[in-house]
Design an enzyme around this catalytic site. Structure first.
Site, mmCIF file in Angstrom:
data_model
loop_
_atom_site.group_PDB
_atom_site.id
_atom_site.type_symbol
_atom_site.label_atom_id
_atom_site.label_comp_id
_atom_site.label_asym_id
_atom_site.label_seq_id
_atom_site.Cartn_x
_atom_site.Cartn_y
_atom_site.Cartn_z
ATOM 1 N N THR A 20 -11.148 -1.838 3.985
ATOM 2 C CA THR A 20 -12.382 -2.566 4.349
ATOM 3 C C THR A 20 -12.600 -2.604 5.862
ATOM 4 O O THR A 20 -13.649 -3.023 6.333
ATOM 5 C CB THR A 20 -12.339 -4.002 3.795
ATOM 6 N N GLY A 79 -7.620 -13.930 4.718
ATOM 7 C CA GLY A 79 -6.449 -14.241 5.542
ATOM 8 C C GLY A 79 -6.861 -15.060 6.735
ATOM 9 O O GLY A 79 -6.916 -16.295 6.690
ATOM 10 N N ARG A 80 -7.213 -14.371 7.839
ATOM 11 C CA ARG A 80 -7.490 -15.045 9.109
ATOM 12 C C ARG A 80 -8.493 -16.186 9.053
ATOM 13 O O ARG A 80 -8.257 -17.197 9.734
ATOM 14 C CB ARG A 80 -7.866 -13.999 10.168
ATOM 15 N N ILE A 90 5.718 10.390 -1.750
ATOM 16 C CA ILE A 90 5.973 11.361 -2.816
ATOM 17 C C ILE A 90 6.327 10.592 -4.106
ATOM 18 O O ILE A 90 6.739 9.415 -4.033
ATOM 19 C CB ILE A 90 7.096 12.343 -2.430
ATOM 20 N N PRO A 91 6.146 11.233 -5.263
ATOM 21 C CA PRO A 91 6.340 10.519 -6.537
ATOM 22 C C PRO A 91 7.671 9.769 -6.645
ATOM 23 O O PRO A 91 7.694 8.601 -7.028
ATOM 24 C CB PRO A 91 6.243 11.642 -7.587
ATOM 25 N N LYS A 97 0.832 -1.219 0.000
ATOM 26 C CA LYS A 97 0.000 0.000 0.000
ATOM 27 C C LYS A 97 0.863 1.264 0.000
ATOM 28 O O LYS A 97 0.817 2.089 0.917
ATOM 29 C CB LYS A 97 -0.933 0.024 1.204
HETATM 30 O O1 C5P Z 1 -7.377 -11.622 7.767
HETATM 31 P P1 C5P Z 1 -8.192 -10.905 6.726
HETATM 32 O O2 C5P Z 1 -9.060 -11.848 5.910
HETATM 33 O O3 C5P Z 1 -8.953 -9.740 7.269
HETATM 34 O O4 C5P Z 1 -7.092 -10.355 5.706
HETATM 35 C C1 C5P Z 1 -7.349 -9.358 4.775
HETATM 36 C C2 C5P Z 1 -6.052 -8.920 4.178
HETATM 37 O O5 C5P Z 1 -6.302 -7.950 3.168
HETATM 38 C C3 C5P Z 1 -5.087 -8.297 5.167
HETATM 39 O O6 C5P Z 1 -3.780 -8.670 4.781
HETATM 40 C C4 C5P Z 1 -5.276 -6.807 4.969
HETATM 41 O O7 C5P Z 1 -4.091 -6.083 5.237
HETATM 42 C C5 C5P Z 1 -5.617 -6.732 3.481
HETATM 43 N N1 C5P Z 1 -6.407 -5.595 3.057
HETATM 44 C C6 C5P Z 1 -7.626 -5.270 3.619
HETATM 45 N N2 C5P Z 1 -8.323 -4.180 3.190
HETATM 46 C C7 C5P Z 1 -7.845 -3.414 2.202
HETATM 47 C C8 C5P Z 1 -6.639 -3.737 1.607
HETATM 48 C C9 C5P Z 1 -5.937 -4.848 2.051
HETATM 49 O O8 C5P Z 1 -8.095 -5.983 4.516
HETATM 50 N N3 C5P Z 1 -8.546 -2.406 1.748
#
Ligand code: C5P
Length: 236
Positions: free
Chosen positions: A126, A202-203, A68-69, A64
């Site tokens: 999110t 993820g989790r 700066i450019p 993410k």
């Molecule tokens: O564990 P979980 O299912 O919440 O993992 C979601 C992953 O997506 C994490 O690595 C989180 O940093 C990433 N992520 C996110 N929302 C975003 C961008 C990336 O949850 N807008």
């Protein structure tokens, strides 16, 4: 590209090498893409990219970038060297940073004869409550900057697809709303209905004892569907 397994990206948010290897070994080749973010990369460095690639899987590098450019562009050149499938930038970094970064990526890939990675813009996290309008405004920045796609929640993905030619990648995938930090959550069945290109989990998978079973459960459309559209602020 319609099967749920082809759309699943598993986030390797782990600091144990043993666990990372177990997750990748038990899920590939069914899962073809793994997300590497700051948690695992800070611990292991570029080695983690190779562990994923050894399994013939692709890497979604999620740092993410927001800077700066010049800093954005130089960092992205290093991503080209790592030969990742895609990487993320914050759309709030603005069009000037994104333009300079994109030009640098194209130039570096041509110079080194490497594949051009997809550049994916983060809209609203999110984990935050927000309005559809805010997400669409940021998607517009991605579109104007000629990026390849955006990260958004499932609930904005369809509108983004209708308005822009952008890949949609949606985190916040859950079987139920739960009580963790994710706010704009949705089930896999919702993601499929909303025509997302990829969804990230993820989790729900990496915290389970049996990673493959957890992924199968999450992907089973019979297991969960959230009731209607979930926009926490109710401002759609
Ligand atoms: O564990 P979980 O299912 O919440 O993992 C979601 C992953 O997506 C994490 O690595 C989180 O940093 C990433 N992520 C996110 N929302 C975003 C961008 C990336 O949850 N807008």
């Amino acid at each position: 590209m319609s099967k749920p397994w082809d759309k699943l990206i598993v986030a390797l948010d782990l600091t144990s090498q043993r666990k990372i290897n177990e997750v990748v070994n038990s899920l590939s080749p069914k899962v073809g893409k793994f997300k590497v973010g700051l948690i695992a990369y800070t611990k292991f460095g570029p080695k983690i990219i190779n562990w994923v690639k050894e399994k013939k899987a692709e890497v979604f590098l999620d740092f993410k970038l927001f800077d700066i450019p010049h800093t954005m562009a130089e960092t992205a050149k290093a991503f080209v060297d790592l030969e990742v499938w895609a990487f993320t930038v914050h759309l709030r970094a603005g069009r000037q940073s994104l333009k300079v970064l994109k030009e640098a990526v194209l130039k570096e890939a041509a110079l080194k004869k490497k594949k051009v990675p997809l550049i994916i813009g983060i809209t609203e996290l999110t984990s935050q409550e927000t309005c559809l309008k805010n997400v669409l405004n940021l998607a517009k920045v991605a579109n104007k900057s000629n990026l390849d796609g955006v990260v958004c929640s499932v609930w904005e993905a369809k509108r983004i697809k209708d308005e822009f030619d952008l890949i949609t990648i949606t985190p916040g995938i859950r079987k139920d709303r739960g009580r963790d930090d994710q706010k704009r959550t949705a089930a896999v069945s919702d993601a499929l209905e909303n025509k997302v290109d990829y969804f990230v989990a993820g989790r729900p998978i990496i915290k389970a004892k049996d990673y493959l079973k957890a992924a199968e459960d999450l992907l089973n459309p019979k297991n969960a569907r959230f009731a209607g559209i979930f926009c926490p602020k109710g401002c759609r």
